[in-house]
Design an enzyme around this catalytic site. Structure first.
Site, mmCIF file in Angstrom:
data_model
loop_
_atom_site.group_PDB
_atom_site.id
_atom_site.type_symbol
_atom_site.label_atom_id
_atom_site.label_comp_id
_atom_site.label_asym_id
_atom_site.label_seq_id
_atom_site.Cartn_x
_atom_site.Cartn_y
_atom_site.Cartn_z
ATOM 1 N N GLY A 1 -9.989 2.977 0.870
ATOM 2 C CA GLY A 1 -9.406 3.457 -0.377
ATOM 3 C C GLY A 1 -9.970 2.685 -1.565
ATOM 4 O O GLY A 1 -10.324 3.254 -2.588
ATOM 5 N N ALA A 2 -10.063 1.371 -1.405
ATOM 6 C CA ALA A 2 -10.547 0.524 -2.490
ATOM 7 C C ALA A 2 -10.739 -0.885 -1.943
ATOM 8 O O ALA A 2 -10.340 -1.171 -0.811
ATOM 9 C CB ALA A 2 -9.547 0.501 -3.637
ATOM 10 N N MET A 3 -11.335 -1.744 -2.771
ATOM 11 C CA MET A 3 -11.632 -3.094 -2.299
ATOM 12 C C MET A 3 -11.421 -4.105 -3.416
ATOM 13 O O MET A 3 -11.887 -3.915 -4.532
ATOM 14 C CB MET A 3 -13.086 -3.122 -1.773
ATOM 15 N N GLU A 4 -10.766 -5.193 -3.046
ATOM 16 C CA GLU A 4 -10.266 -6.159 -4.034
ATOM 17 C C GLU A 4 -11.262 -7.256 -4.419
ATOM 18 O O GLU A 4 -10.829 -8.360 -4.784
ATOM 19 C CB GLU A 4 -9.003 -6.813 -3.473
ATOM 20 N N HIS B 1 -2.158 -2.360 -5.713
ATOM 21 C CA HIS B 1 -2.478 -3.074 -4.465
ATOM 22 C C HIS B 1 -3.705 -3.973 -4.648
ATOM 23 O O HIS B 1 -3.652 -5.169 -4.330
ATOM 24 C CB HIS B 1 -2.720 -2.042 -3.363
ATOM 25 N N GLU B 2 -4.776 -3.407 -5.163
ATOM 26 C CA GLU B 2 -6.007 -4.215 -5.297
ATOM 27 C C GLU B 2 -5.796 -5.335 -6.306
ATOM 28 O O GLU B 2 -6.257 -6.459 -6.113
ATOM 29 C CB GLU B 2 -7.198 -3.343 -5.693
ATOM 30 N N HIS C 1 -3.875 -8.183 -4.819
ATOM 31 C CA HIS C 1 -4.689 -8.985 -3.904
ATOM 32 C C HIS C 1 -5.295 -10.210 -4.615
ATOM 33 O O HIS C 1 -5.669 -11.175 -3.963
ATOM 34 C CB HIS C 1 -5.842 -8.160 -3.346
ATOM 35 N N GLU D 1 -2.711 -8.252 3.897
ATOM 36 C CA GLU D 1 -2.497 -6.802 3.775
ATOM 37 C C GLU D 1 -1.019 -6.417 3.870
ATOM 38 O O GLU D 1 -0.537 -5.616 3.074
ATOM 39 C CB GLU D 1 -3.338 -6.046 4.811
HETATM 40 N N1 BAL Z 1 -9.026 -5.213 1.796
HETATM 41 C C1 BAL Z 1 -9.447 -3.894 2.097
HETATM 42 C C2 BAL Z 1 -8.898 -2.873 1.186
HETATM 43 C C3 BAL Z 1 -7.487 -3.165 0.857
HETATM 44 O O1 BAL Z 1 -6.641 -3.269 1.731
HETATM 45 O O2 BAL Z 1 -7.184 -3.357 -0.288
HETATM 46 ZN ZN ZN Z 2 -5.329 -4.496 0.865
#
Ligand code: BAL
Ligand code: ZN
Length: 883
Positions: free
Chosen positions: A260-263, A296-297, A300, A319
């Protein structure tokens, strides 16, 4: 393939202190020069210096200024080991990668002519040789060089400290990240992109620069992501006292993305699906998902980046916690209690739909797994969603304030460190003065616990006893389970549906008696006795879904209808309705299997019929809640309730019940449809979205009548809609009906949105899940010019939607669905192992089906398992499925 065990963890032989990288970006062959300084870790038994590398050409390797001879190092499959290095090392490595051939979308790759990276979990090793493990944290400085015209924008983590022209048509940019980070958080982006940017002032008064980068032509779709980012920043300050630690925070959208996305630190890279929105292309659900993924990102940055994982077995440390945080964020953004409950119900639905089956199948694993073959296979609903439930239980036990204390202590102890799930649990325990040793079982045991409830009312003594008994089914590698520490929130309702004040034996409470209490079950069986209970109450157990368990309780239909009408806990009101519906669905499925004719003549007279009628007629209820309450359990959730799954019977009875409910409440549905229109300009806010949800549910029920008048209603909505939510709902209703205009509507939709990839994904998904779409139709759609297996979103929209979202057709009795599945897993395996392995999961539950289907599923699994050059991703999944 090699299995990696948590118990085998050893600290790295060397720490990396600084990393300098120079990239000469070229899609054919990108040269990467890396200089890193390392020092021996005195605490490690590992004497050599172990670097990981994959799909790389090693051009040069120098240590402390001298080229290393071949004898000084060992190049293995995936590793580079330097023999007998000194305690202080400067390594210079030059590698070459081929981004345009990289279809795995891990490491450095090209999407639509631009460069992107994805390094979690182990993608950095596709860029250079490196101690690519999350406990090795270093400071990075990165120079990007590229053609100025093709790649005008050059981004990496941290701050831009220099940029300029190289004279030969190329230019450069230097980025420096002030924070130490593990390699999985590295990122670079280069290409033709544009951004929406805003200055934003933090609570502390510091000003930061926020940017959302997209391809040209998408700037009209960034506002919602930007607003979501600002809300996320504010929320983390207010709820957890956590401030953005960078001067610049960037989000970049890319169309080809596995997750979905990356932090990545300061440079979040997002699947376009979770960035781009305007009313024309995005649904209410898209808007809500974007807000939650942006949150969410962003969250993180603290839970994941500032405090990271020691090893990948600890993935849920970041997570589970970050999903919990994004759930709370979304709930806080919609504000009202009722809206919070709606969000909670939606989250629990995801858990039941996806995680419970995982926990009961061959891939079941603990929230903190003990072993893996391929870590990418463990980015699962168990690690994420069950992990979030585990975190939520701390808050249930200690309250918001106690949870916050635990969080504060966690950061106080571990900021800048790579730690374990146990460290988080310890912070929660210490901050709240509690022993949480038994709570560790939530991290080590797989499987969904069952919680059985027995009650006894003593009319003379006016006591009410609740006896809780827990058990947990065996799961792979775990035959026996120990009792969990389970928080069970309970309330008691009197005859008129009001909450009774609770007096638990042995517990003294200052002030007024509470109406909800959290019982802590720690033994296999435990009784709790309430005193001063004036009447025989109806119990409301597991309020708010206070623990991720299956609740076994014998309610009569009348009690369920009563709870559905009166429980002050909205989650349990919804839950009561689901139980009533499930009971009837299972009875009907049983009848179908015995070849009995289905009859709905008395539906209005049943507890279910009356309860649904009451909900739909109650104009005071929140429409979003009504929509959830009137939606039947999904076919997947029903399937989990039976010993032997007959997907065709389940589909038939669910459809039958939908038609019956449509006919029995026809007038009420029509009224609800009209009452929940949202005229005027579109807003994705929760109240408006809730109305649309109920209106579109009404439409879908009315369309079950399959009458010309209803076809016109759907057609009219399709033609007049000013937003994608109403558009796609009408199209879906048409496609699942016999309306004459359905093919034309599909064609028009395609023509109108041909240029909008995310909308074309919806167009494929809607057809993949249509009742009349069989395997042959899906194969036809695969031949459409807009279809490609290479783009994960597109592959998911058609193939995954069919295999996971259209059970009645996928499980065709001739096994053609499984053959199709095997073909696609094999084809995807050659392109993108991660996506292939996800699809491979679709047959997880094969042993639950009737023998004739089982045999065909097993054959398909075996065909995949026997394929040459199978990635370890897919091999792990099919091997475990067949075991
Ligand atoms: N760390 C991989 C993507 C996410 O859980 O935000
Ligand atoms: Zn995540």
């Amino acid at each position: 393939p090699l299995t990696i065990y948590r118990k085998d963890y050893t600290p790295p032989g060397f720490w990396v202190e600084t990393v300098e990288m120079g990239f000469d970006l070229d899609p054919e062959a990108t040269h990467v020069a890396t200089r890193m300084t390392l020092k021996r870790n005195p605490a490690s038994q590992n004497k050599s210096l172990l670097l990981y590398g994959e799909a790389l050409r090693l051009v040069q390797l120098r240590m402390n200024g001298k080229a290393l001879t071949k004898r000084a190092y060992t190049l293995g499959p995936g590793t580079l080991e330097i023999n007998n290095p000194p305690d202080h090392v400067t390594l210079e490595i030059e590698t070459v990668t081929h981004p345009n051939l990289n279809t795995s979308l891990m490491g450095l790759y090209v999407s639509d002519g631009n460069f992107f990276t994805q390094c979690e979990a182990e993608g950095f090793r596709k860029i250079t040789y490196f101690p690519d493990r999350p406990d090795v944290m270093a400071k990075y400085k990165v120079m990007l060089r590229a053609d100025k015209e093709k790649y005008p924008v050059l981004l990496s983590n941290g701050n831009l400290i220099e940029e300029g022209d190289l004279g030969d048509g190329r230019h450069y940019a230097v980025w420096e990240d002030p924070f130490k980070k593990p390699s999985y958080l590295f990122a670079l982006v280069a290409g033709k992109l544009v951004c929406q940017e805003e200055k934003y002032t933090l609570h502390s008064g510091r000003e930061v620069l926020l940017q959302v980068w997209v391809e040209e032509g998408n700037l009209d779709k960034t506002q919602h992501a930007m607003d979501s980012l600002k809300r996320s920043i504010r929320w983390d300050e207010e709820r957890f006292g956590l401030e953005l630690d960078l001067d610049r925070f960037m989000i970049v959208a890319v169309g080809d993305f596995n997750m979905g996305a990356m932090e990545n630190k300061g440079l979040n890279i997002f699947n376009t699906k979770y960035v781009l929105a305007n009313p024309r292309i995005a649904t209410d659900t898209d808007y809500a998902n974007i807000e939650s993924v942006v949150g969410h990102e962003y969250f993180h940055n603290w839970t994941g980046n500032r405090v990271t994982c020691r090893d990948w077995f600890q993935l849920s440390l970041k997570e589970g916690l970050t999903v919990f945080r994004d759930q709370e964020f979304s709930a806080d953004m919609i504000g009202t209690d009722s809206a919070r409950a709606v969000k909670r119900i939606e989250d629990v639905r995801v858990l039941r739909q996806a995680q419970f089956p995982e926990d009961a199948g061959p891939m079941a694993h603990p929230v903190r797994p003990d072993s893996y073959v391929e870590i990418n296979n463990f980015y699962t609903v168990t690690v994420y969603e069950k992990g979030a439930e585990v975190v939520r239980m701390y808050q249930t036990l200690f309250g918001r304030d106690g949870f916050r204390k635990g969080m504060d202590l966690y950061f106080q102890r571990h900021d800048g460190c790579a730690v374990e799930c146990d460290d988080f649990r310890r912070a929660m325990a210490d901050a709240n003065g509690r022993d949480l040793s038994q709570f560790e079982l939530w991290y080590c045991q797989s499987g969904t616990p069952h919680l059985k409830v027995d009650t006894h009312y003593d009319e003379v003594a006016k006591t009410y006893a609740i006896t809780l008994t827990q058990s947990c089914p065996a799961t792979p590698g775990q035959a026996q389970k120990q009792p969990y520490h389970i928080p069970v929130a309970v309330g008691l309702l009197d005859g008129s549906g009001r909450d009774l004040p609770l007096h638990l034996g042995g517990v003294e409470i200052d002030g007024p008696a509470p109406t909800t209490m959290v019982l802590e079950l720690t033994q296999q069986r435990q009784s709790f006795e309430f005193r001063n209970v004036p009447v025989h109450p109806v119990p409301s157990i597991l309020r708010g879904f206070s623990a991720p368990v299956v609740l076994e309780i014998d309610y009569s239909d009348a009690e369920l209808a009563f709870l559905m009408a009166h429980d002050s806990d909205p989650f349990n009101r919804w839950e009561a309705g689901q139980r009533l519906a499930m009971r009837r669905l299972l009875a009907l499925a049983d009848a179908v299997q015995k070849d009995h004719a289905l009859s709905d003549s008395e539906l209005q007279e049943t507890a279910l019929g009356k309860a649904y009628h009451k909900i739909l007629s109650d104009r005071m209820l929140d429409p979003a809640f009504c929509e959830l309450a009137l939606t039947l359990p999904s076919e997947t959730v029903v399937a989990e309730q039976v010993d032997v799954v007959d997907p065709h019977a389940i589909h038939a009875v669910r459809q039958f019940m939908r038609r019956s409910l449509a006919a029995a409440m026809r007038v009420e549905w029509e009224v609800a449809y009209q009452a929940n229109r949202t005229p005027g300009s579109y807003s994705p806010d929760a109240a408006a979205a809730g109305k649309r949800a109920l209106k579109n549910l009404a439409l879908s029920y009315l369309m079950e009548l399959d009458e010309p008048q209803m076809h016109l209603l759907a057609q009219g909505q399709y033609d007049q809609a000013n937003n994608m939510t109403d558009r796609i709902a009408a199209l879906s209703a048409l496609v699942n009906s016999s309306a004459a205009g359905r093919d034309e509507a599909l064609a028009r939709f395609y023509a109108e949105f041909e240029q909008e990839a995310l909308v074309i994904d919806k167009w494929f998904a809607l057809q993949a899940m249509a009742r009349t779409t069989d395997v042959a139709k899906v194969r036809d759609l695969m031949a459409h010019t807009a279809f490609t297996l290479k783009n994960p979103n597109r592959a998911r929209s058609l193939i995954f939607s069919f295999c996971n979202g259209n059970p009645a057709q996928f499980h065709a009795v001739d096994g053609s669905g499984y053959e199709f599945w095997a073909d696609q897993v094999i084809a995807l395996n050659a392109i993108n192992p991660q996506v292939a392995a996800r699809l491979a999961r679709s047959l997880d539950r094969w042993r639950k089906y009737a023998p004739a289907l089982q045999e065909k599923m097993q054959a398909a699994l075996k065909r995949v398992a026997a394929t040459k050059s199978l990635s370890k991703d897919v091999l792990e999944v099919v091997t475990k499925s067949l075991a």
